[in-house]
Enzyme design. Structure first.
Site, PDB file in Angstrom:
ATOM      1  N   ASP A  79      48.020  25.325  35.140  1.00  0.00           N
ATOM      2  CA  ASP A  79      48.782  26.113  34.189  1.00  0.00           C
ATOM      3  C   ASP A  79      47.786  26.454  33.280  1.00  0.00           C
ATOM      4  OD1 ASP A  79      47.676  23.147  33.407  1.00  0.00           O
ATOM      5  OD2 ASP A  79      48.874  23.349  31.578  1.00  0.00           O
ATOM      6  N   GLU A 146      47.960  20.532  32.219  1.00  0.00           N
ATOM      7  CA  GLU A 146      47.050  20.175  31.482  1.00  0.00           C
ATOM      8  C   GLU A 146      46.924  20.680  29.819  1.00  0.00           C
ATOM      9  OE1 GLU A 146      42.705  20.479  29.870  1.00  0.00           O
ATOM     10  OE2 GLU A 146      44.291  22.196  30.127  1.00  0.00           O
TER      11      GLU A 146
END
Length: 487
Positions: A79, A146
């Site tokens: 991400d 994350e």
């Protein structure tokens, strides 16, 4: 889109980074990218699987003759932070990132670039595709979410990974290697606050604080940067002198990005409006002088707004909320006594909002010591508890205790010296690398973290030095080969 990336060297890395730029991947929306990588792995003849949370693992057998080399886990997160400049129309769930090269750096047009951690992921994919690389058993671990919650690492399956060495490729400085990081936790505050009707003698003012640089709430927290929430709350607190009542507030969008902009509406006696505007103009000059060249783009404005269908907080509630926010911790709390020049404990007032009496705050506290993270979070609980707010501490994650005697670190240092003519700086980072969490689940792992030179992460100023990517790739390939041959 982004075809020019494939003209950059090393080609394999930039080719995969192009895929990442063209595939939307804000936190929580990584599914399309995971499917793309699985299809790519199938085409390469590589085995892959997911754990229950959705983290992706792609495995590659050792080069023939090197099956006994230690298994390496190459790790990065899929991400990216979704931040765009005000007025820049970009849907991070649908639109590709548009990139351009300027003065040896790769930038994005009005948005975050996603080099954090896209270039680490791209390098891992390039390793898996590199048919000329000599290596031991490889596992590529791609984690999810994350940037928002560390969810992928926190929910990583146990007894899943097989390697004994882990290379985290989520650092952002050339010539450095990281062996420790801060832990952290989110502090979430919510309250429904009482309001009272707008009075006939009250005028509404709209305030806007914009133009700050923003940045990473860990790595940039000790830099001379302004926090838009901290600064606008300071302005609102000064306007208490006019019995101002807060109507609405919006500042920051991510708890791990230093806020660049904040906006508010207040109600105050009409007879004081001119004096209030003059005070805001004076404070604008004061704040600019304090920030200096470290964050010189600040713009602070106040203007009348002709609205009547709003309901400000009650006078006492508005004063209490602003006093609490003004007193809240923000920025560096303490520098490390053991690691010179490294922040030990900090807090970022990341997201702050008030709408129709609904108050919300999300702050991110960090520390090299888990006990200090807990202590900072408890201060928020105590402070906002005084005003009756609901305070939750969630998404906590442990720090990564440094091991200067790491055999993997020694190999990296020697290889770096051979390739670059100098040993790297060994560092501890005040940011939430996933290594702390991964190490708590797999205590046997020997870990280091390194990467190319990235600046402005978590903001639309994010950029990566192109030359450093070549150096990063050479170092990564050389280290993998050294570990396959020498052990």
């Amino acid at each position: 889109m982004n075809a020019h990336l494939e003209a950059l060297a090393p080609r394999l890395v930039w080719q995969h980074f192009r895929t990442l730029c063209n595939t939307p991947r804000p936190s929580g929306h990584e599914a399309e990218l995971v499917e793309t990588l699985e299809a790519w792995a199938d085409a390469q003849g590589l085995a892959h699987d997911r754990d229950a949370f959705g983290n992706l693992r792609i495995s590659k057998p050792a080069t023939v003759g090197h099956e006994q080399a230690p298994g390496i886990v190459l790790q990065g997160h899929l991400d990216m932070v979704a931040q765009a400049n005000a007025g820049h129309d970009h849907d991070f769930t649908r639109d590709p990132i548009q990139t351009y090269v300027k003065d040896g750096w790769l930038h994005a047009d009005g948005t975050t670039l996603g080099a954090d951690n896209g270039l680490g992921v791209a390098a891992i994919l390039a390793v898996l595709e590199d048919s000329e690389l000599t290596h031991g058993p490889l596992e590529a671990l791609f984690t999810l979410e994350e940037e928002t919650s560390m969810g992928g690492a926190l929910n990583l399956a146990e007894n899943w990974l097989e390697g004994s060495l882990l290379l985290n490729l989520d650092s952002e400085d050339r010539g450095q290697v990281y062996i420790g990081c801060a832990g952290g936790a989110d502090v979430v505050v919510d309250a429904q606050l009482p309001s009272a009707a707008l009075q006939e003698d009250e005028q509404v003012l709209s305030l806007a604080l914009t133009g700050l640089k923003g940045g990473h709430s860990g790595m940039d927290i000790d830099k001379p940067l302004g926090n838009a929430n901290r600064l606008l709350v300071r302005v609102l607190w000064a306007l208490e002198a006019f019995d101002a009542r807060l109507i609405s507030y919006q500042g920051g969008t991510l708890r791990n990005a230093i806020p660049r902009e904040a906006f508010a509406h207040i109600a105050l006696p009409a007879e004081d409006v001119d004096a209030a505007i003059a005070m805001v103009e004076a404070l604008s000059g004061t704040l600019k002088a304090e920030l200096g060249s470290g964050d010189s783009g600040l713009t602070l404005t106040a203007e009348r707004v002709n609205v009547t269908d709003v309901e400000p907080l009650t006078r006492d509630t508005s004063a209490m909320l602003l006093a609490t926010l003004h007193a809240a911790p923000c920025g560096v709390e303490r520098m490390s006594a053991d690691v010179p020049g490294v922040v030990e404990t900090s807090n970022n007032l990341g997201v702050l909002s008030l709408e129709e009496g609904r108050f919300h705050l999300c702050a991110l506290v960090r520390s090299l010591h888990n006990s200090a993270t807990d202590a900072m979070a408890s201060r928020f609980q105590a402070l906002f508890g005084l005003m009756g707010a609901r305070v939750k501490v969630e998404n906590g994650y442990p720090g990564w205790a440094p091991n200067p005697e790491s055999p993997l670190l020694a190999t990296f240092n020697a290889r770096h010296a051979a390739l670059m003519g100098r040993e790297p700086e060994v560092k501890v980072i005040h940011a939430g690398l996933e290594c702390g969490i991964l190490g708590s689940k797999y205590p046997h792992l020997d870990m280091i973290s390194f990467g190319p030179l990235i600046r402005g992460a978590h903001s639309p100023d994010e950029r990566v030095e192109i030359e450093s990517v070549s150096e990063f790739w050479e170092m990564l390939r050389g280290l993998i080969e050294e570990l396959a041959i020498s052990r």
